[in-house]
Design a protein around this motif. Structure first.
Motif, PDB file in Angstrom:
ATOM      1  N   VAL A 250      73.135  70.271 -18.392  1.00 21.63           N
ATOM      2  CA  VAL A 250      73.575  68.887 -18.635  1.00 21.63           C
ATOM      3  C   VAL A 250      73.645  68.144 -17.305  1.00 21.63           C
ATOM      4  CG1 VAL A 250      75.427  67.401 -19.495  1.00 21.63           C
ATOM      5  CG2 VAL A 250      74.849  69.511 -20.702  1.00 21.63           C
ATOM      6  N   ARG A 251      74.439  68.659 -16.383  1.00 14.54           N
ATOM      7  CA  ARG A 251      74.461  68.093 -15.041  1.00 14.54           C
ATOM      8  C   ARG A 251      75.185  69.050 -14.105  1.00 14.54           C
ATOM      9  NH1 ARG A 251      78.132  63.101 -13.201  1.00 14.54           N
ATOM     10  NH2 ARG A 251      77.118  63.810 -11.300  1.00 14.54           N
ATOM     11  N   SER A 252      74.964  68.853 -12.818  1.00 18.79           N
ATOM     12  CA  SER A 252      75.774  69.506 -11.795  1.00 18.79           C
ATOM     13  C   SER A 252      76.726  68.447 -11.270  1.00 18.79           C
ATOM     14  CB  SER A 252      74.905  70.020 -10.650  1.00 18.79           C
ATOM     15  OG  SER A 252      74.010  71.008 -11.119  1.00 18.79           O
TER      16      SER A 252
ATOM     17  N   TYR B  54      79.725  67.741  -8.321  1.00 21.27           N
ATOM     18  CA  TYR B  54      80.263  68.234  -7.043  1.00 21.27           C
ATOM     19  C   TYR B  54      81.654  67.681  -6.845  1.00 21.27           C
ATOM     20  CZ  TYR B  54      75.566  69.871  -6.290  1.00 21.27           C
ATOM     21  OH  TYR B  54      74.376  70.538  -6.442  1.00 21.27           O
ATOM     22  N   MET B  55      82.575  68.533  -6.429  1.00 24.85           N
ATOM     23  CA  MET B  55      83.976  68.121  -6.314  1.00 24.85           C
ATOM     24  C   MET B  55      84.565  68.551  -4.988  1.00 24.85           C
ATOM     25  SD  MET B  55      85.295  69.055 -10.112  1.00 24.85           S
ATOM     26  CE  MET B  55      84.313  68.534 -11.528  1.00 24.85           C
TER      27      MET B  55
ATOM     28  N   ARG C 179      86.504  65.642 -12.434  1.00 24.81           N
ATOM     29  CA  ARG C 179      86.365  65.444 -10.979  1.00 24.81           C
ATOM     30  C   ARG C 179      87.522  64.597 -10.451  1.00 24.81           C
ATOM     31  NH1 ARG C 179      80.916  62.732  -9.537  1.00 24.81           N
ATOM     32  NH2 ARG C 179      82.023  60.927 -10.346  1.00 24.81           N
TER      33      ARG C 179
ATOM     34  N   GLU D 104      83.238  63.589 -15.273  1.00 28.14           N
ATOM     35  CA  GLU D 104      83.756  62.591 -14.336  1.00 28.14           C
ATOM     36  C   GLU D 104      85.281  62.578 -14.347  1.00 28.14           C
ATOM     37  OE1 GLU D 104      81.713  58.801 -14.935  1.00 28.14           O
ATOM     38  OE2 GLU D 104      79.791  59.849 -15.070  1.00 28.14           O
TER      39      GLU D 104
ATOM     40  N   LEU E 212      79.454  64.237 -20.136  1.00 28.17           N
ATOM     41  CA  LEU E 212      79.343  63.516 -18.862  1.00 28.17           C
ATOM     42  C   LEU E 212      80.665  62.797 -18.557  1.00 28.17           C
ATOM     43  CD1 LEU E 212      75.720  62.026 -18.975  1.00 28.17           C
ATOM     44  CD2 LEU E 212      76.513  64.151 -17.922  1.00 28.17           C
TER      45      LEU E 212
ATOM     46  N   MET F 158      66.780  70.813 -12.619  1.00 27.24           N
ATOM     47  CA  MET F 158      66.839  69.867 -11.509  1.00 27.24           C
ATOM     48  C   MET F 158      65.962  70.284 -10.328  1.00 27.24           C
ATOM     49  SD  MET F 158      68.587  67.626 -12.934  1.00 27.24           S
ATOM     50  CE  MET F 158      69.010  66.372 -11.716  1.00 27.24           C
ATOM     51  N   ILE F 159      65.459  71.519 -10.364  1.00 27.36           N
ATOM     52  CA  ILE F 159      64.521  71.937  -9.317  1.00 27.36           C
ATOM     53  C   ILE F 159      63.143  72.010  -9.980  1.00 27.36           C
ATOM     54  CG2 ILE F 159      64.003  73.652  -7.529  1.00 27.36           C
ATOM     55  CD1 ILE F 159      66.740  72.366  -7.103  1.00 27.36           C
TER      56      ILE F 159
END
Lengths: 227, 206
Positions: free
Chosen positions: A136-138, A140-141, A217, A214, A210, A19-20
């Protein structure tokens, strides 16, 4: 069933490597400390204090050119050692070496970028050793790392092998896949989970992960709100 | 096409950005919206009784709904490059256009409270926008897994153009991009579109 290494290492995952992208930057926070994570065009990742010494502007609002990161505010440019190399308002000036930005020890492992925290501490342990993984993904919670760890222990299936090198990371078996989750504490009530899987994991598995992210979270934020 | 415009309004920027990316020229009539509230004076209320900008005029047409304006400008593009030809993709585009223009109007409101003295509770509005950006980030994460980097498919569409300003300007009301990594990468792609222009608050990386 999970394993977490205690005491927690001072290496904290701050982003998924993918992602960076080269030539970009992003802001993040570890325990209240603002960090800019950026990648130079040669591909090396850097984690620095997110603050230009000139006027305090966030460096993550700025932009990357080659191996320099530039402050958006007045264009001060810093090289990969954190030293200011160019001040546009004074193009003839040889910039004093004392103008620099504090850097975190930075490493990449397991598809994640890691920073050695807190700022200014000498690295006591080597960077985490993890296999090559694919992010896969980050996610945030609004929940504490402790709440997330507890929830993972209650909801996860059988654990994957114990890896003593894992720090601020948990491995779980989900969807018949060993999933590595890097845990980033943002504040007492906020955290980020950086989710990675073995390279070549099927898209359908990643899609199920994914959904899982969700759901998790929703669950932990519900628990946190009810607490 | 005449756009009654105020440079600092993101909804006006949406129209300018679309026109620029479709290589169409707009005749801009700059309205003294802040602090003058000129859009609420009698001549403007005749054009739009709702007292809002943007307003788009073209021949006999006078449009004041943001989706209607954007769709019209996108259709005036000879190539219609931002309107998907496939009906399912077009429906997905309309779905996200609604998200951008209707649901995300809370972002416009939050920014107006933070910057332009509009009445409202910026903390509550920011929390709503954050939830909406999570939905966008979750969606873009799934899109990326499917090999589709944009909201409705493999190529940028009108909804992407309409969504960009709200995301790019949210720092104006202290909502950062940190928590939305997929949206951050997507926004970078939008910045690289041919004809891309900025507005105050959206940095131009000279």
């Amino acid at each position: 069933m999970t394993q977490t290494q205690t005491p927690r290492s001072q290496w904290v995952p701050v982003a998924l490597s993918k992602m960076i992208e080269a030539g970009t930057s992003a802001g993040t926070v570890v325990n209240g400390a603002e960090i800019v994570v950026w990648r130079d065009t040669a591909g090396a990742a850097h984690a620095w204090e997110d603050r230009c010494p000139h006027r305090g502007m966030k460096m993550s609002f700025g932009f990357v050119r080659g191996d320099h990161i530039t402050c958006l505010y007045h264009g001060w440019e810093y090289d990969t050692s954190g030293t200011c190399r160019y001040v546009p308002a004074h193009p003839e000036l040889e910039v004093p070496k004392s103008i620099c930005i504090s850097r975190y020890g930075t490493a990449e492992a397991g598809g994640m970028i890691w920073a050695y925290t807190p700022l200014g501490t000498t690295e006591q342990d080597p960077p985490p050793v993890l296999p090559a993984l694919e992010g896969v993904r980050s996610v945030y919670m609004d929940a504490s790392v402790a709440r997330v760890s507890d929830t993972l222990q209650q909801h996860s299936s059988a654990p994957a092998g114990d890896d003593a090198a894992l720090c601020n990371a948990i491995t779980l078996t989900l969807e018949n896949t060993v999933v590595t989750i890097g845990l980033q504490q943002i504040s007492d009530g906020q955290c980020a989970l950086h989710i990675a899987v073995p390279e070549g994991t099927a898209p359908v598995t990643k899609e199920a992960l994914l959904d899982w992210c969700e759901d998790l979270r929703r669950t932990v934020e519900g628990l946190e709100a009810a607490a | 096409m005449i756009l009654h415009n105020y440079d600092l309004y993101e909804d006006c920027y949406r129209v300018r950005l679309l026109a620029s990316c479709t290589e169409q020229s707009l005749e801009l009539i700059n309205v003294n919206a802040f602090p003058g509230a000129e859009e609420k004076t009698a001549p403007y209320l005749k054009l739009n009784p709702l007292g809002r900008l943007p307003i788009l005029e073209d021949k006999d047409l006078c449009l004041r709904n943001l989706s209607a304006i954007l769709l019209y400008v996108a259709e005036q593009d000879a190539q219609k490059r931002f309107i998907p030809k496939d009906s399912a993709e077009r429906a997905r585009m309309m779905d996200w256009l609604g998200f951008a223009c209707d649901d995300l109007s809370v972002a416009t409101e939050a920014r107006a409270v933070a910057l332009l003295d509009a009445p409202g509770d910026v903390v509550a509005l920011r929390a709503k926008v954050r939830q909406l950006f999570r939905i966008l980030d979750d969606h873009l994460t799934r899109q990326s897994l499917k090999g589709e980097p944009y909201v409705a498919g493999k190529t940028p569409c009108l909804a992407d153009i309409a969504l960009f300003p709200a995301f790019a300007l949210c720092r104006d009301f202290n909502l950062d991009h940190d928590e939305f990594p997929a949206a951050r990468l997507w926004a970078r792609q939008i910045r690289m579109l041919s004809g891309f222009i900025t507005m105050p608050g959206i940095p131009d990386y000279h």
